[in-house]
Design a protein around this motif. Sequence first.
Motif, PDB file in Angstrom:
ATOM      1  N   SER A   1       9.177   0.131   3.115  1.00 16.78           N
ATOM      2  CA  SER A   1       9.293  -0.562   4.398  1.00 16.78           C
ATOM      3  C   SER A   1      10.057  -1.866   4.178  1.00 16.78           C
TER       4      SER A   1
ATOM      5  N   GLY B   1       5.986   4.855   1.454  1.00 16.48           N
ATOM      6  CA  GLY B   1       5.589   6.193   1.893  1.00 16.48           C
ATOM      7  C   GLY B   1       6.287   7.261   1.077  1.00 16.48           C
TER       8      GLY B   1
ATOM      9  N   LYS C   1       0.830  -1.218   0.000  1.00 18.03           N
ATOM     10  CA  LYS C   1       0.000   0.000   0.000  1.00 18.03           C
ATOM     11  C   LYS C   1       0.862   1.266   0.000  1.00 18.03           C
ATOM     12  N   VAL C   2       0.471   2.195  -0.871  1.00 21.31           N
ATOM     13  CA  VAL C   2       1.231   3.435  -1.024  1.00 21.31           C
ATOM     14  C   VAL C   2       0.502   4.590  -0.338  1.00 21.31           C
ATOM     15  N   GLY C   3       1.213   5.428   0.381  1.00 27.26           N
ATOM     16  CA  GLY C   3       0.620   6.615   0.995  1.00 27.26           C
ATOM     17  C   GLY C   3       1.512   7.829   0.791  1.00 27.26           C
TER      18      GLY C   3
ATOM     19  N   LYS D   1       5.093   4.652   8.216  1.00 31.48           N
ATOM     20  CA  LYS D   1       3.864   3.931   8.564  1.00 31.48           C
ATOM     21  C   LYS D   1       3.213   3.270   7.343  1.00 31.48           C
ATOM     22  N   TYR D   2       3.624   3.642   6.160  1.00 28.67           N
ATOM     23  CA  TYR D   2       3.089   3.040   4.936  1.00 28.67           C
ATOM     24  C   TYR D   2       4.053   1.968   4.415  1.00 28.67           C
ATOM     25  N   ASP D   3       3.533   1.059   3.564  1.00 25.53           N
ATOM     26  CA  ASP D   3       4.433   0.086   2.922  1.00 25.53           C
ATOM     27  C   ASP D   3       5.401   0.845   2.015  1.00 25.53           C
TER      28      ASP D   3
ATOM     29  N   SER E   1      -1.411  11.952   4.600  1.00 25.90           N
ATOM     30  CA  SER E   1      -1.374  12.504   5.956  1.00 25.90           C
ATOM     31  C   SER E   1      -0.643  13.836   5.951  1.00 25.90           C
TER      32      SER E   1
END
Length: 533
Positions: free
Chosen positions: A386, A372, A327-329, A368-370, A353
Amino acid sequence: SINYDQIKEAATHHPKPQDIKYTYGTAGFRMRADLLDSVVFRVGILAALRSKKLDSKFLGVMVTASHNPERDNGIKLVDPYGDMLEQSWEEYATQLANSQTEDELVEVIKRIVVENNIDETKEANVVYARDTRPSGPALVMALEDGLKSVGSEVIDFGIKTTPQLHYMTCCLNTKGTEKSYGDPSELGYYKKLAEAFRKAVDGKPRISALYVDCANGVGAPKLSELARHVGDDILEVIVANDDTRTQGKLNHLCGADYVKTCQRLPLGMDIEKGKRGASLDGDADRIVFYFVDEDGTFKLLDGDKIAALAASFVIDLVKTAGVEGVKVGVVQTAYANGSATNYLKNVMKVPVSCVSTGVKHLHHEATKYDIGVYFEANGHGTVLFSPEALKTISSAKCETAEQEDALKRLRALTDLINQTVGDALSDMLLVEAILVNKQWTLKDWDQAYTDLPSRLVKVVVSDRHIFKGTNAERTLIEPVGLQEKIDALVGKYKDGRSFVRPSGTEDVVRVYAEAATREECDELAYKVSGLVY
Ligand code: NG1
Ligand code: ZN
């Protein structure tokens, strides 16, 4: 063991000026270079103490004032894996810098030793570098005095970009382990980036030349070196503003900060319509891109645009490669343009965020993201993978040629992107790799969304410390009542947004405003500044 008499003797050669209060802020200590001798000496001591605390791991020390004027300098510490100094130690830095006498200094050192259970007999290892500022050599001597007073081993990494020092620190501490970040040398840095870039653009035709304004700083020689390793058969870079010798030229009317703040071409870069430009800052950790449109308007592609470009490319690769669990953020600060936030959240539907200004906050949130993606609007940022995401990406199996191709490029990105800190040279290659893959011009890239007009104003106040914010610095809680007044003004403007925060690097308060039109935006910025003043 630590010889306190030796420290006292050494400290007499680096006395603290009277009546100055130093603060270790978002960018370490930063101010006029002639006020920094005692600070740099003491930071040397702190670096050595922290290395002892961390089992003799290498601590990094960077002497730079980034985009600040040439007369300024600064110093910051880098933790063993390339992160910013742990927050709880920032206070120690401030206390050391402000102890007035040698006796006070030793007292603070003893307190740090006790509070952290430091084994004084442990070896200390420190690696340091500096940018091209004329004040650098003298400050580095003071730094060495501080380090040697505690008996630290030192590696002088010479003149480097800030991200190269982060890279080096991480490499030294991971050498020979399974987490090895690369060869601990400048050459190792170039080779790693160049090889990753070649893989990322493999099989795609070269695009037009990129003109790079290096702010007459350390980025100039380093970019030339990097470009040589990449090879001009696959990347054509034209280095501009590379005069690091003439006094007064560093960051003067050029560089990423100037371009972003003034929204205009830097001096020494008269690029014609349609040509592609970019600007680095004075220590090469920020980059912004730009071009001049057919109608002559200057178009800036800032950190927000880089984040959107990088996020969309990575998301596509993840999908095509079939590693869907990843997951990308995206992480932004309040300075992100409202259009950028809207595009990411509502068009791309990526989690976004918002955190307080300062790379340490962005970096922390991005972990916190896979995957980020974090960028400040000013062009400082990177993409973090990550450990789990890295594992998934490196072990993924593919069935189709298309999957294999995407996976190959994704893997290349994990090496291409500096994982320790935002890095203008690495980010430049990232953007170029994406544009090559898409065969896009800067105009194609710019189409995603249109920035709202924005304005950033500095207001000099008698005491900026009375301004206290919350909600990722978007809301003031002190002085009481001021936020309500700002809200009342903002409510009068279409797409209006404005916030006020004290700077962490300058003795000013910053006012940011955006609104639907340039006139309204400027008016809002002006009126909010009036409230602060
Ligand atoms: P301050 O002076 O705290 O606003 C500036 C930048 C930060 C960051 C730091 C570190 C703006 C508005 N602020 O901080 O984003 O880059 O310097 O260099 O650009
Ligand atoms: Zn910088």
